[in-house]
Design a protein around this motif. Structure first.
Motif, PDB file in Angstrom:
ATOM      1  N   GLU A 294       1.770  -1.343   3.852  1.00 16.27           N
ATOM      2  CA  GLU A 294       1.525  -2.719   4.332  1.00 16.27           C
ATOM      3  C   GLU A 294       1.424  -3.656   3.171  1.00 16.27           C
ATOM      4  OE1 GLU A 294      -2.049  -5.251   6.302  1.00 16.27           O
ATOM      5  OE2 GLU A 294      -2.146  -3.118   6.078  1.00 16.27           O
TER       6      GLU A 294
ATOM      7  N   ASN B 156       4.663   0.002  -7.146  1.00 18.98           N
ATOM      8  CA  ASN B 156       4.362  -0.268  -5.451  1.00 18.98           C
ATOM      9  C   ASN B 156       4.577  -2.142  -5.498  1.00 18.98           C
ATOM     10  OD1 ASN B 156       2.123  -1.460  -6.933  1.00 18.98           O
ATOM     11  ND2 ASN B 156       0.560  -1.051  -4.921  1.00 18.98           N
TER      12      ASN B 156
ATOM     13  N   ASN C   6       0.819  -6.746   0.737  1.00 20.00           N
ATOM     14  CA  ASN C   6      -0.291  -7.963   0.306  1.00 20.00           C
ATOM     15  C   ASN C   6       0.380  -8.765  -0.810  1.00 20.00           C
ATOM     16  OD1 ASN C   6      -2.729  -6.595   1.699  1.00 20.00           O
ATOM     17  ND2 ASN C   6      -2.139  -4.887   0.271  1.00 20.00           N
TER      18      ASN C   6
ATOM     19  N   ASP D 200       0.812  -1.187  -0.121  1.00 21.65           N
ATOM     20  CA  ASP D 200       0.072   0.094   0.176  1.00 21.65           C
ATOM     21  C   ASP D 200       1.105   1.112  -0.068  1.00 21.65           C
ATOM     22  OD1 ASP D 200      -1.475   2.392   1.766  1.00 21.65           O
ATOM     23  OD2 ASP D 200      -2.925   0.970   0.808  1.00 21.65           O
ATOM     24  N   GLU D 201       0.517   2.166  -0.727  1.00 21.42           N
ATOM     25  CA  GLU D 201       1.350   3.265  -0.760  1.00 21.42           C
ATOM     26  C   GLU D 201       1.340   4.209   0.434  1.00 21.42           C
ATOM     27  OE1 GLU D 201       3.436   4.407  -3.464  1.00 21.42           O
ATOM     28  OE2 GLU D 201       2.787   2.689  -4.830  1.00 21.42           O
ATOM     29  N   THR D 202       0.524   4.379   0.919  1.00 18.63           N
ATOM     30  CA  THR D 202       0.365   4.985   2.382  1.00 18.63           C
ATOM     31  C   THR D 202       0.885   4.360   3.515  1.00 18.63           C
ATOM     32  OG1 THR D 202      -1.766   6.081   1.479  1.00 18.63           O
ATOM     33  CG2 THR D 202      -1.302   6.326   3.681  1.00 18.63           C
ATOM     34  N   THR D 203       0.452   3.252   3.799  1.00 21.20           N
ATOM     35  CA  THR D 203       0.801   2.651   5.033  1.00 21.20           C
ATOM     36  C   THR D 203       2.038   1.630   4.835  1.00 21.20           C
ATOM     37  OG1 THR D 203      -0.522   0.612   4.569  1.00 21.20           O
ATOM     38  CG2 THR D 203      -1.387   2.661   5.967  1.00 21.20           C
TER      39      THR D 203
END
Length: 194
Positions: free
Chosen positions: A13, A33, A15, A8-11
């Motif tokens: 996190e 990403n 996947n 995730d680009e923000t957090t």
């Protein structure tokens, strides 16, 4: 074998692993990403998530979507970040208003608790005294003018005794944590409005 993951680009996190599409003539394209690893990541430990930081996969504690508490005041805050809490926050709720943060848990500040109980007792006592003063004044005036009937004199004496008992609550053994409040004379108890 190669395993592909996306973050995730923000957090940040992670996947995956995910399957990336193969484009004929070009091959597999990695989005910005995405990254590849030679081995599959094991499941994250309970309460943790995998994140991509500084070109490496690492586990961070996941306290998102939880209430956390300021150590200086116990004020709850809604937390939504990955990783350990900053030093000024804790996940332990403050048990009561008279607790302060110790080394690693909340500790009862007995002096502050006593001070708070004394304050609350004084507020309650003063409220009860105000209620009595409203009832005593007309009886006292009747007595001073020589116009008080015998039942008024009896009521005046009962209210004065009640007032003295209210003024002496701090002499009770359990004060301020336990107070045996004197009972107002029955004739002068104000019943709540319905």
């Amino acid at each position: 074998m190669t395993y592909y993951y996306v973050f995730d680009e923000t957090t940040r996190e992670i996947n995956g692993p995910v399957e990336l599409p193969f484009v004929p003539g070009i091959g597999t394209q990695l989005p910005g990403n995405a990254f590849e690893l030679p081995e599959m990541l094991p499941p994250a430990e309970p309460g943790h998530v995998w994140v991509w930081r500084d070109g490496a996969a690492l586990q961070l504690i996941d306290l998102r979507n939880r209430l956390v508490y300021r150590k200086d005041s116990g004020i709850p805050l809604y937390w939504n970040e990955l990783g350990p809490l900053p030093d000024y926050l804790t996940a332990i709720p403050r048990p009561g208003e008279y607790y302060v943060w110790g080394t690693d848990d909340w500790v009862l500040d007995a002096a502050a608790q006593r001070e708070g109980q004394v304050y609350e007792a004084n507020v309650e006592r003063d409220k009860r005294l105000r209620d009595v003063v409203i009832r005593v004044a007309p009886l006292q005036y009747a007595y001073e003018l020589g116009e008080a009937a015998s039942d008024q004199l009896t009521a005046l004496q009962a209210l004065k005794r009640y007032t003295v008992k209210l003024a002496q609550i701090e002499l009770q053994t359990g004060y301020p944590s336990t107070i045996d409040w004197p009972v107002a004379p029955a004739r002068f108890v104000v019943s709540p409005a319905v």
